[in-house]
Each structure stands twice: as structure tokens, then as C-alpha cells.
Design an enzyme around this catalytic site. Structure first.
Site, PDB file in Angstrom:
ATOM      1  N   SER A 150      -0.574   4.087   1.042  1.00  0.00           N
ATOM      2  CA  SER A 150      -1.202   4.944   2.051  1.00  0.00           C
ATOM      3  C   SER A 150      -0.272   5.300   3.216  1.00  0.00           C
ATOM      4  O   SER A 150      -0.270   6.458   3.654  1.00  0.00           O
ATOM      5  CB  SER A 150      -2.483   4.307   2.578  1.00  0.00           C
ATOM      6  OG  SER A 150      -3.448   4.291   1.561  1.00  0.00           O
ATOM      7  N   SER A 172       0.812  -1.225   0.000  1.00  0.00           N
ATOM      8  CA  SER A 172       0.000   0.000   0.000  1.00  0.00           C
ATOM      9  C   SER A 172       0.846   1.276   0.000  1.00  0.00           C
ATOM     10  O   SER A 172       1.867   1.365   0.682  1.00  0.00           O
ATOM     11  CB  SER A 172      -0.913   0.002   1.224  1.00  0.00           C
ATOM     12  OG  SER A 172      -1.575   1.247   1.321  1.00  0.00           O
ATOM     13  N   GLY A 209     -17.931  -2.329 -14.101  1.00  0.00           N
ATOM     14  CA  GLY A 209     -17.567  -2.867 -12.788  1.00  0.00           C
ATOM     15  C   GLY A 209     -18.757  -2.979 -11.856  1.00  0.00           C
ATOM     16  O   GLY A 209     -19.682  -2.156 -11.923  1.00  0.00           O
ATOM     17  N   SER A 217      -9.231  -1.851   4.111  1.00  0.00           N
ATOM     18  CA  SER A 217      -9.303  -2.294   2.721  1.00  0.00           C
ATOM     19  C   SER A 217      -9.727  -3.760   2.683  1.00  0.00           C
ATOM     20  O   SER A 217     -10.171  -4.310   3.699  1.00  0.00           O
ATOM     21  CB  SER A 217      -7.955  -2.031   2.027  1.00  0.00           C
ATOM     22  OG  SER A 217      -8.124  -2.145   0.625  1.00  0.00           O
ATOM     23  N   ASP A 263     -13.818   6.380  -1.039  1.00  0.00           N
ATOM     24  CA  ASP A 263     -13.359   6.038  -2.398  1.00  0.00           C
ATOM     25  C   ASP A 263     -14.153   6.809  -3.458  1.00  0.00           C
ATOM     26  O   ASP A 263     -13.586   7.338  -4.418  1.00  0.00           O
ATOM     27  CB  ASP A 263     -13.521   4.531  -2.662  1.00  0.00           C
ATOM     28  CG  ASP A 263     -12.562   3.696  -1.838  1.00  0.00           C
ATOM     29  OD1 ASP A 263     -11.426   4.145  -1.603  1.00  0.00           O
ATOM     30  OD2 ASP A 263     -12.947   2.580  -1.433  1.00  0.00           O
ATOM     31  N   GLY A 311     -17.937  -4.403  -8.475  1.00  0.00           N
ATOM     32  CA  GLY A 311     -17.320  -4.717  -7.181  1.00  0.00           C
ATOM     33  C   GLY A 311     -17.250  -3.494  -6.281  1.00  0.00           C
ATOM     34  O   GLY A 311     -18.010  -2.531  -6.436  1.00  0.00           O
ATOM     35  N   LYS A 364     -13.284  -4.565   4.395  1.00  0.00           N
ATOM     36  CA  LYS A 364     -14.142  -3.427   4.058  1.00  0.00           C
ATOM     37  C   LYS A 364     -15.643  -3.669   4.189  1.00  0.00           C
ATOM     38  O   LYS A 364     -16.378  -2.817   4.646  1.00  0.00           O
ATOM     39  CB  LYS A 364     -13.888  -3.083   2.586  1.00  0.00           C
ATOM     40  CG  LYS A 364     -13.094  -1.849   2.355  1.00  0.00           C
ATOM     41  CD  LYS A 364     -12.871  -1.669   0.871  1.00  0.00           C
ATOM     42  CE  LYS A 364     -12.699  -0.218   0.566  1.00  0.00           C
ATOM     43  NZ  LYS A 364     -12.108   0.037  -0.750  1.00  0.00           N
TER      44      LYS A 364
HETATM   45  P1  NAD Z   1     -13.662  -6.360  -6.534  1.00  0.00           P
HETATM   46  O1  NAD Z   1     -13.019  -7.693  -6.379  1.00  0.00           O
HETATM   47  O2  NAD Z   1     -14.668  -5.911  -5.533  1.00  0.00           O
HETATM   48  O3  NAD Z   1     -14.379  -6.303  -7.993  1.00  0.00           O
HETATM   49  C1  NAD Z   1     -13.733  -6.785  -9.138  1.00  0.00           C
HETATM   50  C2  NAD Z   1     -14.461  -6.301 -10.387  1.00  0.00           C
HETATM   51  O4  NAD Z   1     -13.678  -6.654 -11.536  1.00  0.00           O
HETATM   52  C3  NAD Z   1     -15.834  -6.931 -10.608  1.00  0.00           C
HETATM   53  O5  NAD Z   1     -16.684  -5.990 -11.218  1.00  0.00           O
HETATM   54  C4  NAD Z   1     -15.525  -8.054 -11.599  1.00  0.00           C
HETATM   55  O6  NAD Z   1     -16.654  -8.459 -12.357  1.00  0.00           O
HETATM   56  C5  NAD Z   1     -14.475  -7.383 -12.458  1.00  0.00           C
HETATM   57  N1  NAD Z   1     -13.615  -8.317 -13.185  1.00  0.00           N
HETATM   58  C6  NAD Z   1     -12.667  -9.129 -12.646  1.00  0.00           C
HETATM   59  N2  NAD Z   1     -12.061  -9.808 -13.655  1.00  0.00           N
HETATM   60  C7  NAD Z   1     -12.628  -9.406 -14.810  1.00  0.00           C
HETATM   61  C8  NAD Z   1     -12.418  -9.727 -16.184  1.00  0.00           C
HETATM   62  N3  NAD Z   1     -11.490 -10.614 -16.563  1.00  0.00           N
HETATM   63  N4  NAD Z   1     -13.177  -9.097 -17.114  1.00  0.00           N
HETATM   64  C9  NAD Z   1     -14.109  -8.188 -16.746  1.00  0.00           C
HETATM   65  N5  NAD Z   1     -14.352  -7.838 -15.478  1.00  0.00           N
HETATM   66  C10 NAD Z   1     -13.619  -8.444 -14.525  1.00  0.00           C
HETATM   67  O7  NAD Z   1     -12.465  -5.340  -6.646  1.00  0.00           O
HETATM   68  P2  NAD Z   1     -12.482  -3.767  -6.325  1.00  0.00           P
HETATM   69  O8  NAD Z   1     -12.186  -3.557  -4.901  1.00  0.00           O
HETATM   70  O9  NAD Z   1     -13.718  -3.184  -6.912  1.00  0.00           O
HETATM   71  O10 NAD Z   1     -11.194  -3.306  -7.146  1.00  0.00           O
HETATM   72  C11 NAD Z   1     -11.229  -3.219  -8.557  1.00  0.00           C
HETATM   73  C12 NAD Z   1      -9.980  -2.459  -9.021  1.00  0.00           C
HETATM   74  O11 NAD Z   1     -10.029  -1.143  -8.484  1.00  0.00           O
HETATM   75  C13 NAD Z   1      -8.665  -3.051  -8.523  1.00  0.00           C
HETATM   76  O12 NAD Z   1      -7.741  -2.956  -9.584  1.00  0.00           O
HETATM   77  C14 NAD Z   1      -8.262  -2.143  -7.381  1.00  0.00           C
HETATM   78  O13 NAD Z   1      -6.865  -2.080  -7.219  1.00  0.00           O
HETATM   79  C15 NAD Z   1      -8.783  -0.812  -7.890  1.00  0.00           C
HETATM   80  N6  NAD Z   1      -9.079   0.168  -6.840  1.00  0.00           N
HETATM   81  C16 NAD Z   1      -8.527   1.404  -6.998  1.00  0.00           C
HETATM   82  C17 NAD Z   1      -8.792   2.385  -6.059  1.00  0.00           C
HETATM   83  C18 NAD Z   1      -8.182   3.749  -6.239  1.00  0.00           C
HETATM   84  O14 NAD Z   1      -8.208   4.547  -5.298  1.00  0.00           O
HETATM   85  N7  NAD Z   1      -7.642   4.055  -7.395  1.00  0.00           N
HETATM   86  C19 NAD Z   1      -9.635   2.130  -4.965  1.00  0.00           C
HETATM   87  C20 NAD Z   1     -10.213   0.858  -4.850  1.00  0.00           C
HETATM   88  C21 NAD Z   1      -9.921  -0.119  -5.810  1.00  0.00           C
END
Ligand code: NAD
Length: 301
Positions: free
Chosen positions: A24, A22, A133, A69, A109, A135, A73
Site C-alpha cells: 500500500s 505491505s 472463508g 489492517s 475490501d 474471516g 481492523k
Molecule cells: P482471517 O484470519 O480473518 O481468516 C482466515 C480464514 O482462513 C478463515 O476463514 C479460516 O477458517 C480460513 N483458514 C485458515 N486456515 C485454513 C485451512 N488450513 N483450511 C481451510 N481454511 C482455513 O484472515 P483474512 O483477513 O480473512 O485473510 C484471508 C486471506 O485473504 C489472507 O491470505 C489475506 O492475505 C488475504 N487478503 C487479501 C486481500 C486482498 O486485497 N487481496 C484483502 C484482505 C485479505
């Protein structure tokens, strides 16, 4: 650091697993040092079985607050005293604050995503956006965008275990906010093209583009991106994902996930300390600057 820590120094935590990668801790400790605030920020690897004991321990030690995280979370809410409306709607917490023994869970976020757009002069209020997305990141972004006044959100997710969560998000947005949300299968490329065509912004909020899916993109047909479309990616490692390379080739303005990460941290910092994080200073530090030159050139304030 030795000169910084005394018997008065207060601890702010970060819990998750894995967590050693991280950014952070660097971000918050640099900000505390810059402003001369007597806090230190440390990361702790915590799994969901350990979570109740950790919250109990942090409460007993009277920590001012901590970040949360994955995988903690979604679960931590039930061990806290209250949740902000955004945390309730998203169903997740990334920031906890202890006000005189009362633990409040918030999610920053989504505000981080929205603030980054605003800081860069991008106005999506009253407009339509398309997000890939279902997630945690996508839910936080879509809920906050809806709360802030985005008019319409088209959400695309593949038919995996997150599809149902995306369906719940759509229902929550449609019943609790004045935004209109819809969910589509990411495999429906004709629909994706049509929804992007009617949107001012397309955002990837899936993990596609970072390891182990580095080099992949949720958009493969370049012609879906027109030059006046704003393109965002939650991914920041690599700094320029495959999607953002495509966006650049199409002449779009684009943003990686660093700005969202920075501003979600800035909001948490403000909740704990009552002070503004020195964001420009933090952004200038090498750990964030990295190979971000293209992003900076395209998104400079
Ligand atoms: P999560 O596990 O909750 O969700 C994963 C998402 O990705 C789902 O929508 C899933 O369907 C999709 N997915 C996974 N594999 C896939 C594929 N092959 N094709 C299409 N869709 C696919 O994860 P999250 O916590 O939502 O994190 C998602 C991304 O966001 C990660 O890369 C994480 O590092 C990033 N993130 C960034 C920040 C930021 O501040 N920039 C904050 C949180 C998360």
C-alpha cells in the site's frame, strides 16, 4: 521525495502489525506523485493495546485519513465517530477519513473485490456465487456482494474459530439485505460440488494458498471446476496460487487477489483525496506487474 515534501504536505497513515511487507505505501505514494497531490503515505506498526492512543494522536494531528489492517481492523470502530453501513455490517474498518474532525470508518475490501470483477467485465449481480472463508476478507466480500445485489451466496468454512463468524455473516446478510446466504462445512465436499455447480463464481477468501499454506488449495478435486466458472482468489503472493493453477488447467477464467487489493486502495484514495487513483498507471509499475503475466493474459481488460 525530498522535493515532494514541504510544510504543506499532509500525512496519510497505515496501521497494522506486521505491516512492513505491505504494498500500500508504494501504491499510494506513486499515485500521489503521479497526480501531483501533496500527500505522503506512511506505515506504522500498531498493536491493539496502542490503538486508542494512536487514534487520539492521529485525530490531534488532523491526519486526513489512514488505512487499517490486522489486528486493528475489528477493534478500531469503537474509537471512531461513525461507521458506514458496510463497515457496520462487516464489523471491521480498513479506511478512516477525517472530515473536519469527524472520523468515519469504512471498509473498501468488498468494494475492491466487486469493482475488480466489474472492471474485468464479470457480472455476478442477480446470480449465485460460492465463497470459501469466514474471516475478515470473506466477510467483506460476502457482505458487499449481498449489498450490491448478488442473489445467493453459499459460504463454506472449516469448523474452526471462524465458523461462528461465518454464521453471523449469514444471519446479517439474510436479515439486512435481499440476498439469500447459507453456510456449509468445508469438509462436506459433496455439498461443495453441488453449490459450485449452481454458481457462476467460486472464490477462495481463506489464507489457503499463501505461506504457510502455499501449495495447498481449498479445492483438490479438479472436476469441481467447469470451464465457464469464474474462479477468484484473495491470495496474491504467490501470484498464481494452487487453486488458480487448477482453475487454469480446467480452462476457467481466474483472478488473483491483486485486483481486489488495487481497487480497495483506489476507493480509499478517492475517499481521502476526492480524485480517482491512476489505476492503469499503478498496475503498470513493476511492484504490481511482478510475475503476473498469466493472470494478465487471462484477465486483460
Ligand atoms: P482471517 O484470519 O480473518 O481468516 C482466515 C480464514 O482462513 C478463515 O476463514 C479460516 O477458517 C480460513 N483458514 C485458515 N486456515 C485454513 C485451512 N488450513 N483450511 C481451510 N481454511 C482455513 O484472515 P483474512 O483477513 O480473512 O485473510 C484471508 C486471506 O485473504 C489472507 O491470505 C489475506 O492475505 C488475504 N487478503 C487479501 C486481500 C486482498 O486485497 N487481496 C484483502 C484482505 C485479505
Amino acid at each position: 521525495m525530498a522535493e515532494r515534501i514541504s510544510g504543506h504536505t499532509e500525512l496519510i497513515g497505515l496501521i497494522a502489525t506486521p505491516i512492513r511487507h505491505s504494498l500500500s505505501p508504494i501504491m499510494h505514494n506513486e499515485a500521489f506523485a503521479k497526480l501531483g497531490l501533496d500527500y505522503v503515505y506512511l506505515a506504522f506498526e500498531v498493536n491493539n493495546q496502542e490503538l486508542p492512543d494512536v487514534v487520539k494522536g492521529f485525530r490531534a494531528l488532523k491526519l486526513r485519513g489512514w488505512n487499517v489492517s490486522m489486528p486493528n481492523k475489528r477493534l478500531i470502530g469503537k474509537y471512531l465517530d461513525q461507521l458506514t453501513p458496510a463497515a457496520q455490517l462487516v464489523g471491521a474498518v480498513n479506511t478512516v477519513v477525517n472530515d473536519n474532525g469527524v472520523l468515519t470508518g469504512d471498509i473498501t475490501d468488498g468494494t475492491g473485490y466487486m469493482r475488480n470483477l466489474k472492471e474485468n467485465g464479470v457480472d455476478i449481480i442477480g446470480k449465485k456465487i460460492t465463497i470459501a472463508g469466514g474471516g475478515g476478507a470473506a466477510t467483506a466480500i460476502c457482505v458487499q456482494a449481498a449489498l450490491d445485489g448478488v442473489k445467493e451466496i453459499s459460504i463454506f468454512n472449516r469448523k474452526d474459530e471462524f465458523y461462528e463468524n461465518a454464521q453471523n455473516t449469514v444471519e446479517k446478510i439474510n436479515t439486512k439485505t435481499s440476498c439469500h446466504a447459507q453456510l456449509f462445512d468445508l469438509a462436506d465436499q459433496d455439498r461443495l460440488r453441488a453449490e459450485i455447480a449452481g454458481s457462476v463464481l467460486f472464490g477462495n477468501a481463506t489464507g489457503v494458498g499463501m505461506k504457510p499454506l502455499e501449495g495447498q488449495s481449498v479445492i483438490t478435486d479438479l472436476s469441481m471446476l467447469r470451464s465457464n466458472l469464474i474462479v477468484t482468489d484473495v491470495v496474491y503472493s504467490p501470484r498464481q496460487s494452487k487453486l488458480l493453477h487448477i482453475a487454469e488447467a480446467q480452462g476457467c477464467r481466474f483472478f488473483n487477489g491483486l485486483g481486489m487489493m488495487l481497487w480497495q486502495g483506489a476507493r480509499a484514495f478517492e475517499i481521502w483525496t476526492g480524485k480517482q487513483m491512476p489505476v492503469d498507471y499503478i498496475r503498470s509499475l513493476p511492484f504490481l506487474a511482478g510475475d503476473d503475466s498469466k493472470q494478465s493474459a487471462s484477465t486483460a481488460k
